[in-house]
Design an enzyme around this catalytic site. Structure first.
Site, PDB file in Angstrom:
ATOM      1  N   LYS A 271       0.836  -1.202   0.000  1.00 16.17           N
ATOM      2  CA  LYS A 271       0.000   0.000   0.000  1.00 16.17           C
ATOM      3  C   LYS A 271       0.871   1.253   0.000  1.00 16.17           C
ATOM      4  CE  LYS A 271      -3.865  -1.894   2.705  1.00 16.17           C
ATOM      5  NZ  LYS A 271      -4.944  -1.634   1.729  1.00 16.17           N
ATOM      6  N   ARG A 345     -10.323 -11.528   1.892  1.00 16.01           N
ATOM      7  CA  ARG A 345     -11.159 -12.588   1.322  1.00 16.01           C
ATOM      8  C   ARG A 345     -10.455 -13.936   1.383  1.00 16.01           C
ATOM      9  NH1 ARG A 345     -11.623  -9.286  -4.207  1.00 16.01           N
ATOM     10  NH2 ARG A 345     -11.212  -7.639  -2.680  1.00 16.01           N
TER      11      ARG A 345
HETATM   12  N1  BES Z   1      -8.119  -3.812   4.425  1.00 15.68           N
HETATM   13  C1  BES Z   1      -8.293  -3.367   3.090  1.00 15.68           C
HETATM   14  C2  BES Z   1      -9.595  -2.588   2.870  1.00 15.68           C
HETATM   15  C3  BES Z   1      -9.723  -1.289   3.586  1.00 15.68           C
HETATM   16  C4  BES Z   1      -9.376  -0.097   2.984  1.00 15.68           C
HETATM   17  C5  BES Z   1     -10.281  -1.228   4.852  1.00 15.68           C
HETATM   18  C6  BES Z   1      -9.549   1.103   3.631  1.00 15.68           C
HETATM   19  C7  BES Z   1     -10.448  -0.030   5.509  1.00 15.68           C
HETATM   20  C8  BES Z   1     -10.088   1.140   4.898  1.00 15.68           C
HETATM   21  C9  BES Z   1      -8.320  -4.569   2.145  1.00 15.68           C
HETATM   22  O1  BES Z   1      -7.542  -5.654   2.540  1.00 15.68           O
HETATM   23  C10 BES Z   1      -7.785  -4.108   0.832  1.00 15.68           C
HETATM   24  O2  BES Z   1      -6.651  -3.744   0.787  1.00 15.68           O
HETATM   25  N2  BES Z   1      -8.623  -4.138  -0.186  1.00 15.68           N
HETATM   26  C11 BES Z   1      -8.242  -3.729  -1.474  1.00 15.68           C
HETATM   27  C12 BES Z   1      -8.747  -4.747  -2.465  1.00 15.68           C
HETATM   28  C13 BES Z   1      -8.182  -4.596  -3.860  1.00 15.68           C
HETATM   29  C14 BES Z   1      -6.707  -4.881  -3.864  1.00 15.68           C
HETATM   30  C15 BES Z   1      -8.912  -5.557  -4.774  1.00 15.68           C
HETATM   31  C16 BES Z   1      -8.855  -2.357  -1.744  1.00 15.68           C
HETATM   32  O3  BES Z   1      -9.963  -2.102  -1.264  1.00 15.68           O
HETATM   33  O4  BES Z   1      -8.207  -1.544  -2.375  1.00 15.68           O
HETATM   34 MN    MN Z   2      -5.522  -5.440   1.900  1.00 21.24          MN
END
Ligand code: BES
Ligand code: MN
Ligand code: ZN
Length: 493
Positions: A271, A345
């Site tokens: 990230k 997931r």
């Molecule tokens: N934990 C994150 C989602 C999240 C983002 C929770 C902001 C709370 C605040 C999750 O694991 C994630 O990174 N999701 C990605 C999925 C994508 C890579 C398909 C996302 O939402 O960008």
């Molecule tokens: Mn994630």
């Protein structure tokens, strides 16, 4: 240093304290027991209210300094005779706490003498007091202007015995919400998978049966999906199974499953730095499930419930899972890992399959801070609800309205399901930006095997939603009050 709060109840005629709080309705003088207390000031009501620009609207306050160092605070209760819903009393409790805190009083009596002040309403008001009082300041050094060390609030009510029962009953749910807040607020260096599991294990003291599965056992079960997320971290995964058996022996349990990513760096698909610290809250689903189990056990809910949480840390390292890797879930489904940041997931795939396979529950509800896309869609006001069962979905929507933890239903459909097909494996864990929350839900649905199921995407509500009448901390403990309400309203006895 955190202040402690003690809440007691007494009869309307009773106690006097250095600070007394009474209520007055819009454009009305204080009534009932409050009228007698106002009379003790010897002041005329309408002149004083006018001088203080007090109209009795909710949130208004009139501060009166009396003789002998006594202080009287009159708070507005809004339109007289208006029917306050129960969750309005929770908010009133929160607002009351803020007003009391601002006075820096340590001993307060509050007169609650209105037709709508049922024992259940007093229970909600007390919940609001405690929820608003909560602070997560254990890592802050004490400062001279900190609040006094202890606060005692005595609620003067018509039927103290009945109010006391309601306060204890609702208090169990508050305890669960506060545990969920503590877990989410805690930084990841303190709360790893092992430490989280140890916190859950403390519920054994309330009669919850606890099993903690370590990587070796998870390997044996074939949980290649959950384990691949943990493999880049020095801290090993845990799967915790909590069972509360308050119902008839052998009665089919309800099941709750939580995403417990103690920290989500994104892994190799790392990230960006901005706000990454928020990812210490990526175990908000697991925290809600643990808080719910605490609530149900403390109030000895007459129902059988299973809570399952998958605890992992998502880190980049020489051992991390890579984009393109193919893993095999416990169900036998093969998964192509397209994006290591779509890890929630992967954790839930095995936790969900395990839960339905072992317990054959009446329903299975999972909570997860799953997608940024749900924050784009719904902001911080509603959590996303996905379900394969209309009755369960409707019950959740209703419980959410009543508990003031609101949900908004989102679609599932074969056309979205098609999108998760993979070139090399059965399915892939990431698709693309369109319908990002829905494709994540479709992925989960591959592992629920037709059990009535609901997925709550709480990425926008588990933390950082801003403060409310009943919460001033980063983590509101979202989900505990909602699911406790669901169980109370539909699944007990
Ligand atoms: N934990 C994150 C989602 C999240 C983002 C929770 C902001 C709370 C605040 C999750 O694991 C994630 O990174 N999701 C990605 C999925 C994508 C890579 C398909 C996302 O939402 O960008
Ligand atoms: Mn994630
Ligand atoms: Zn995540």
């Amino acid at each position: 240093m955190s202040q402690t709060i003690t809440i007691r109840v007494a009869a309307l005629a009773g106690a006097s304290a250095p600070l007394t709080v009474i209520y007055a309705a819009e454009n009305e003088a204080p009534a009932g027991a409050a009228a007698a207390i106002w009379a003790g000031t010897g002041l005329g009501w309408s002149e004083t209210a006018e001088a203080g620009a007090f109209k009795g609207k909710q949130g208004q306050a009139l501060d009166v300094l009396g003789a002998a160092g006594k202080r009287l605070l009159v708070l507005g209760s809004g339109k007289a005779g208006a029917d306050t819903p129960l969750n309005g009393w929770t908010d009133r409790g929160g607002s009351l706490l803020a007003k009391i805190a601002a006075t820096r009083a340590t001993d307060v009596a509050v007169v609650i003498d209105e037709p709508g002040a049922t024992p259940a309403a007093i229970g909600e008001l007390t919940a609001g007091l405690r929820l608003r009082h909560y602070r997560f300041d254990k890592y802050k050094s004490a400062r001279p202007d900190d609040a006094p060390g202890a606060l005692t609030v005595t609620l003067l009510v018509a039927d103290p015995a009945a109010a006391e029962l309601a306060i204890v009953d609702r208090g169990a749910t508050v305890d669960g919400t506060l545990l969920a807040r503590d877990l989410v607020n805690e930084p990841a260096n303190v709360l790893g998978p092992v430490e989280f599991a140890a916190r859950a294990a403390e519920l054994a003291g309330l009669g919850v049966d606890i099993e903690i599965l370590e990587p070796e056992a998870l390997e044996k079960l074939g949980m290649g999906s959950l384990l691949c997320v943990a493999q880049g971290s020095d801290r090993p995964a845990r799967l915790v199974i909590m069972q509360w058996r308050g119902g008839a022996a052998g009665a089919t349990p309800l099941a709750f499953v939580g995403k417990g990513v103690v920290f989500d760096t994104g892994g190799i698909s790392i990230k960006p730095a901005a706000n990454m610290e928020d990812m210490k809250g990526d175990m908000g689903g697991a925290a809600a499930v643990t808080g719910l189990m605490l609530a149900l056990a403390s109030r000895k809910a007459p129902v059988n419930v299973v809570g399952v949480i998958g605890l992992v840390e998502n880190m980049p390292s020489g051992r991390s899972v890579r984009p393109g890797d193919i893993v095999k879930a416990m169900s036998g489904t093969t998964i192509e890992v397209i994006n290591t940041d779509a890890e929630g997931r992967l954790v839930l795939a095995d936790a969900l399959w395990y839960t339905q396979d072992r317990f054959k529950p009446r329903f299975m509800i999972n909570l997860a801070t799953l997608t940024g896309a749900i924050v784009v869609a719904l902001g911080h006001e509603h959590a996303g609800l996905f379900s394969n069962n209309d009755e369960l979905a409707d019950r959740l929507l209703s419980a959410g309205r009543n508990a003031n933890e609101k949900l908004w239903r989102m679609p599932l459909a074969p056309a979205y399901d098609k999108l998760i097909e993979s070139k090399f494996a059965d399915i892939r864990n990431s698709v693309g930006r369109p319908a990002g929350s829905i494709t994540a839900a479709q992925f989960l649905q591959r592992f629920v095997n037709d059990v009535p199921w609901a997925h709550l995407d709480i990425a926008g509500t588990a933390f950082g939603a801003g403060s409310s009448e009943i919460n001033s901390s980063w983590a509101p403990g979202f989900g505990v009050a909602l699911l406790d309400r669901l169980v109370r309203d539909y699944y007990q006895g």
